[in-house]
Design a protein around this motif. Structure first.
Motif, short mmCIF file in Angstrom:
data_model
loop_
_atom_site.label_atom_id
_atom_site.label_comp_id
_atom_site.label_asym_id
_atom_site.label_seq_id
_atom_site.Cartn_x
_atom_site.Cartn_y
_atom_site.Cartn_z
N GLU A 11 0.80 -1.22 0.00
CA GLU A 11 0.00 0.00 0.00
C GLU A 11 0.84 1.27 0.00
O GLU A 11 0.56 2.22 0.72
CB GLU A 11 -0.97 0.00 1.18
CG GLU A 11 -1.96 -1.15 1.11
CD GLU A 11 -2.94 -1.12 2.26
OE1 GLU A 11 -3.17 -0.05 2.84
OE2 GLU A 11 -3.49 -2.19 2.56
N GLN A 12 1.87 1.30 -0.82
CA GLN A 12 2.68 2.50 -0.93
C GLN A 12 2.22 3.31 -2.12
O GLN A 12 1.89 2.76 -3.17
CB GLN A 12 4.16 2.13 -1.11
CG GLN A 12 4.72 1.45 0.11
CD GLN A 12 6.15 1.82 0.32
OE1 GLN A 12 6.87 2.05 -0.62
NE2 GLN A 12 6.55 1.89 1.56
N LYS A 13 2.19 4.61 -1.96
CA LYS A 13 1.79 5.51 -3.03
C LYS A 13 2.98 6.44 -3.33
O LYS A 13 3.65 6.89 -2.41
CB LYS A 13 0.57 6.33 -2.60
CG LYS A 13 -0.65 5.46 -2.35
CD LYS A 13 -1.79 6.30 -1.82
CE LYS A 13 -3.03 5.48 -1.63
NZ LYS A 13 -2.96 4.45 -0.65
N PRO A 14 3.23 6.73 -4.61
CA PRO A 14 4.35 7.61 -4.95
C PRO A 14 4.27 8.93 -4.19
O PRO A 14 3.23 9.58 -4.15
CB PRO A 14 4.19 7.82 -6.45
CG PRO A 14 3.39 6.65 -6.92
CD PRO A 14 2.49 6.29 -5.77
N GLY A 15 5.37 9.30 -3.56
CA GLY A 15 5.46 10.56 -2.84
C GLY A 15 4.74 10.56 -1.50
O GLY A 15 4.77 11.55 -0.78
N MET A 16 4.08 9.48 -1.13
CA MET A 16 3.29 9.44 0.10
C MET A 16 3.79 8.33 1.03
O MET A 16 3.08 7.83 1.87
CB MET A 16 1.82 9.17 -0.24
CG MET A 16 1.20 10.18 -1.16
SD MET A 16 0.96 11.78 -0.41
CE MET A 16 -0.39 11.41 0.67
N SER A 17 5.02 7.95 0.88
CA SER A 17 5.56 6.81 1.60
C SER A 17 6.01 7.15 3.01
O SER A 17 6.44 8.25 3.30
CB SER A 17 6.76 6.28 0.80
OG SER A 17 7.49 5.38 1.55
N ASP A 18 5.87 6.18 3.89
CA ASP A 18 6.43 6.30 5.24
C ASP A 18 7.88 5.85 5.25
O ASP A 18 8.50 5.80 6.29
CB ASP A 18 5.63 5.44 6.23
CG ASP A 18 4.26 6.02 6.49
OD1 ASP A 18 4.12 7.26 6.44
OD2 ASP A 18 3.34 5.23 6.75
N GLY A 19 8.40 5.49 4.15
CA GLY A 19 9.77 5.00 4.03
C GLY A 19 9.87 4.10 2.80
O GLY A 19 8.89 3.89 2.09
N PRO A 20 11.03 3.58 2.57
CA PRO A 20 11.21 2.77 1.36
C PRO A 20 10.48 1.43 1.45
O PRO A 20 10.28 0.88 2.53
CB PRO A 20 12.72 2.56 1.29
CG PRO A 20 13.23 2.82 2.66
CD PRO A 20 12.27 3.75 3.31
N LEU A 21 10.11 0.94 0.30
CA LEU A 21 9.55 -0.39 0.16
C LEU A 21 10.70 -1.39 0.29
O LEU A 21 11.73 -1.23 -0.38
CB LEU A 21 8.89 -0.52 -1.21
CG LEU A 21 8.42 -1.90 -1.66
CD1 LEU A 21 7.28 -2.38 -0.76
CD2 LEU A 21 7.97 -1.84 -3.10
#
Length: 163
Positions: A11-21
């Motif tokens: 559930e990562q969104k470009p520019g909206m990450s809590d950190g790297p995948l």
């Protein structure tokens, strides 16, 4: 190679990450389609030949343990794509001690934000990329498809080439 399936799962969104995948070795092996990787490696070779990839060279430090351990950094950037840095650590004595002789991580950096977008386990990725490079070069060099091929080798590289 496309990262979207893992990104969607996490559930990562470009520019909206809590950190790297973070993508584990098992996830790399499950997500990489060998035929798509061969095509991507071929395109990478062509882009490098055209000057569209910057690779400033590697930096290596030897003797980390006072012996034969080493650390190597391989940065690169393809026009319009992620910037990458592969960090490879090695210690030949590890093989005798039941540990992998080489370990690696690959980081993907979004040039538009300067943020680390993903960190991938590098052992499987390196083995699969090396096998894809072999296949891509064989495809270019061979005049016809052989009925059989022979693979000689051991370890992760041999397994990846057999895949």
């Amino acid at each position: 190679m496309r990262l979207a399936p893992a990104a969607e799962r996490h559930e990562q969104k470009p520019g909206m990450s809590d950190g790297p995948l973070w993508i584990t070795e098992a996830e790399v092996e499950a997500l990489v389609d060998p035929l798509a990787l061969i095509a991507a490696v071929e395109q990478g070779f062509l882009a490098a030949e055209a000057g569209a990839i910057r690779e400033p060279g590697s930096t290596r430090m030897d003797g980390l343990d006072g012996g034969d351990s080493y650390l190597t950094l391989y940065p690169a950037h393809a026009e319009g794509g992620f910037a990458t840095a592969k960090i490879l650590a090695g210690r030949p004595a590890n093989a005798r001690e039941g540990r992998p002789e080489i370990d690696a991580l690959v980081t993907l950096v979004d040039p538009a934000t300067g943020c680390i977008a993903a960190i991938l386990s590098g052992r499987a990725l390196t083995a699969l990329r090396t096998a894809a490079a072999t296949a891509a070069l064989l495809r270019r060099l061979m005049r016809r498809t052989p009925a059989r091929i022979a693979l000689i080798g051991t370890g992760g590289q041999a397994r990846a080439h057999g895949r």
